[in-house]
Design a protein around this motif. Structure first.
Motif, PDB file in Angstrom:
ATOM      1  N   ARG A  93      54.360  37.688  24.829  1.00  0.00           N
ATOM      2  CA  ARG A  93      54.309  36.372  25.483  1.00  0.00           C
ATOM      3  C   ARG A  93      53.206  35.497  24.884  1.00  0.00           C
ATOM      4  O   ARG A  93      53.369  34.288  24.734  1.00  0.00           O
ATOM      5  N   ARG A 144      54.464  34.145  21.642  1.00  0.00           N
ATOM      6  CA  ARG A 144      55.442  33.094  21.905  1.00  0.00           C
ATOM      7  C   ARG A 144      54.752  31.805  22.352  1.00  0.00           C
ATOM      8  O   ARG A 144      55.150  30.704  21.990  1.00  0.00           O
ATOM      9  N   GLU A 145      53.677  31.933  23.126  1.00  0.00           N
ATOM     10  CA  GLU A 145      52.946  30.744  23.574  1.00  0.00           C
ATOM     11  C   GLU A 145      52.272  30.030  22.398  1.00  0.00           C
ATOM     12  O   GLU A 145      52.304  28.808  22.303  1.00  0.00           O
ATOM     13  N   PRO A 202      55.666  28.999  19.333  1.00  0.00           N
ATOM     14  CA  PRO A 202      56.893  28.920  20.132  1.00  0.00           C
ATOM     15  C   PRO A 202      58.201  29.083  19.370  1.00  0.00           C
ATOM     16  O   PRO A 202      59.189  29.531  19.947  1.00  0.00           O
ATOM     17  N   GLU A 220      59.787  33.692  14.661  1.00  0.00           N
ATOM     18  CA  GLU A 220      60.588  34.902  14.823  1.00  0.00           C
ATOM     19  C   GLU A 220      59.614  36.038  15.135  1.00  0.00           C
ATOM     20  O   GLU A 220      58.613  36.213  14.440  1.00  0.00           O
ATOM     21  N   ILE A 221      59.893  36.805  16.182  1.00  0.00           N
ATOM     22  CA  ILE A 221      59.055  37.951  16.531  1.00  0.00           C
ATOM     23  C   ILE A 221      59.883  39.208  16.346  1.00  0.00           C
ATOM     24  O   ILE A 221      60.965  39.347  16.920  1.00  0.00           O
ATOM     25  N   THR A 268      65.332  37.537  27.750  1.00  0.00           N
ATOM     26  CA  THR A 268      65.025  36.620  26.651  1.00  0.00           C
ATOM     27  C   THR A 268      64.883  37.335  25.308  1.00  0.00           C
ATOM     28  O   THR A 268      64.821  36.688  24.279  1.00  0.00           O
ATOM     29  N   TRP A 269      64.834  38.666  25.315  1.00  0.00           N
ATOM     30  CA  TRP A 269      64.678  39.415  24.062  1.00  0.00           C
ATOM     31  C   TRP A 269      66.033  39.937  23.615  1.00  0.00           C
ATOM     32  O   TRP A 269      66.836  40.388  24.415  1.00  0.00           O
TER      33      TRP A 269
END
Length: 65
Positions: free
Chosen positions: A30, A33-34, A37, A40-41, A59-60
């Protein structure tokens, strides 16, 4: 001499996290992502671990490679 700073858009960045999933993993993802945004993770871990995380979040996306 001129300083040139190029802004890199987060959509042009990939972040790879590798290892066991722990209680800190969700917060780590998270946080990435913050800060990034559109990045790609990629989470590289054991199949049983990733399925546990995947069930907790819609969301994953899970890819079995």
């Amino acid at each position: 001499m001129t300083n040139i700073i190029h802004k890199i858009d987060s959509k042009d960045i990939s972040v790879i996290i590798q290892g066991a999933i722990t209680k800190e993993t969700d917060a780590c993802l998270r946080s990435i992502r913050e800060c990034l945004p559109l990045a790609e993770i990629i989470l590289s871990t054991w199949e049983k671990s990733i399925k546990k995380l995947y069930r907790k979040s819609s969301t994953w996306r899970y890819f079995d490679c």
